[in-house]
Structures are given as C-alpha cells and as structure tokens.
Design a protein around this motif. Structure first.
Motif, mmCIF file in Angstrom:
data_model
loop_
_atom_site.group_PDB
_atom_site.id
_atom_site.type_symbol
_atom_site.label_atom_id
_atom_site.label_comp_id
_atom_site.label_asym_id
_atom_site.label_seq_id
_atom_site.Cartn_x
_atom_site.Cartn_y
_atom_site.Cartn_z
ATOM 1 N N ALA A 174 0.839 -1.206 0.000
ATOM 2 C CA ALA A 174 0.000 0.000 0.000
ATOM 3 C C ALA A 174 0.872 1.253 0.000
ATOM 4 O O ALA A 174 0.580 2.224 -0.706
ATOM 5 N N ALA A 175 1.955 1.242 0.777
ATOM 6 C CA ALA A 175 2.861 2.400 0.802
ATOM 7 C C ALA A 175 3.519 2.586 -0.559
ATOM 8 O O ALA A 175 3.643 3.715 -1.052
ATOM 9 N N PHE A 176 3.932 1.483 -1.181
ATOM 10 C CA PHE A 176 4.532 1.576 -2.519
ATOM 11 C C PHE A 176 3.519 2.096 -3.535
ATOM 12 O O PHE A 176 3.849 2.917 -4.398
ATOM 13 N N ALA A 177 2.267 1.621 -3.433
ATOM 14 C CA ALA A 177 1.217 2.082 -4.356
ATOM 15 C C ALA A 177 0.969 3.572 -4.182
ATOM 16 O O ALA A 177 0.755 4.291 -5.170
ATOM 17 N N ALA A 178 1.009 4.055 -2.951
ATOM 18 C CA ALA A 178 0.819 5.495 -2.719
ATOM 19 C C ALA A 178 1.981 6.288 -3.283
ATOM 20 O O ALA A 178 1.782 7.327 -3.932
ATOM 21 N N PHE A 179 3.185 5.815 -3.071
ATOM 22 C CA PHE A 179 4.383 6.513 -3.569
ATOM 23 C C PHE A 179 4.355 6.583 -5.082
ATOM 24 O O PHE A 179 4.510 7.665 -5.673
#
Length: 187
Positions: A174-179
């Motif tokens: 999820a953090a990678f998708a947001a970044f």
C-alpha cells in the motif's frame, strides 16, 4: 480559295458538365477583417498554446491526501467489517487513491510521494481498526462508537493478535502504491 478549318478549342465546362461554378473567380471575403485580428496563415491554426504551469503546491497536495486517506480508511474498514475478512488488495487500492489525490492536487513536489506513503500506512491501519471494531461490536452486541472510541486499546490488542506477516506485506505494498501513484499522477 481554300478555306481553312478553325483551330481546335479546349473543352469548356459549364452547367451541362455538372459544375455550374467552373471558370468563375473566387469571391472576396464578405466582411472586412476585424481590427486587432491576426490574418490566418496557410496551414496554421495560430500560435502554439503556452505550456501549462507546473503545479507545485505542497499544502494542497497534503490536504487532498489527508482527505483521501480518511475516506479510504473508512471505506476499507466498512469492507472489512462487512466481509469479516482482511482484504489485502483493497489496501493496495487505499494506497493508490491516497497517492493519486496527492499527485493530482499537489503536483511534482518530491515530498508528496513520501507523505502519501506515510498517510497510506496510517489509512490502512485505521481502516483495519475500524473493521476490527465493527466485527467486535457485532459479536459483543455493543455499538461501534462505544467500542472504537471508548475501548480503542481493546481493538488494538485484538488487531495485534490477528496480524500476520501477510498483513505487513500489504502495508508495504500500500505504501509503494501510494508513492508510485503520487509520482504518476503528477506527471
């Protein structure tokens, strides 16, 4: 006396040939040009448009990301509470929505992808807590508000017991998708 034949004439077009306007000169413009108007250049539609101004509004991007994070956390929690299962792929969607909002609103500021990733982590966590509280409220026959707001420590303890390595993997995704969502939306 001998008579000579007249020289051959080129064929004439006329109404009989299907083109009643053949041989006529083009008409002039019916109106004079406007003052300040630019004459049209052959093959050109006018001067090129100036490039769009670069967006670089960190505050607007962060505000949009926070609003998206709160909304996505609520929706994610409702999905978990309704299905009584943690859905990891929805966590990826939460991250992407947060990043997309930040990038679209804030532009290319290099801080926005990092802020989006942090907000996505918080949003997924809060969403999972909301889901746990909905499930617990249903099992304990108490209201969601009472359990979530008055006994959040119990909800967090239950979340810790239910968390497994897959939970943390979806946090990272999820953090990678947001970044990446923030970077792509700003482009």
């Amino acid at each position: 006396m001998s008579q000579s034949a007249p020289p051959p004439q080129p064929p004439q077009s006329g109404p009989a040939d299907g083109n009643p306007y053949a041989g006529q000169a083009p008409a002039a413009a019916p109106y004079p040009p406007q003052t300040g108007a630019h004459p049209a250049q052959p093959g050109a539609f006018g001067p090129p448009a100036p490039p769009a101004p670069g967006r670089n509004n960190v505050v607007l991007g962060v505000v949009a990301a926070v609003v998206a994070a709160v909304a996505a956390a609520a929706l994610y929690g409702v999905v978990i509470g309704a299905t009584k299962h943690e859905i990891g792929y929805a966590a990826v969607g939460v991250g992407f929505v947060v990043g997309l909002a930040a990038g679209k609103a804030g532009g290319r500021n290099p801080a926005l992808p990092v802020v989006s990733a942090i907000l996505a982590l918080g949003s997924v966590y809060v969403g999972q807590l909301v889901g746990e509280a909905m499930i617990g409220a249903d099992q304990l026959h108490v209201s969601f508000g009472e359990l979530f707001f008055q006994h959040i420590d119990v909800v967090q303890k239950v979340w810790k017991e239910d968390a497994d390595p897959l939970t943390f993997l979806f946090f990272a995704i999820a953090a990678f998708a947001a970044f990446s969502g923030a970077k792509k939306a700003a482009a």
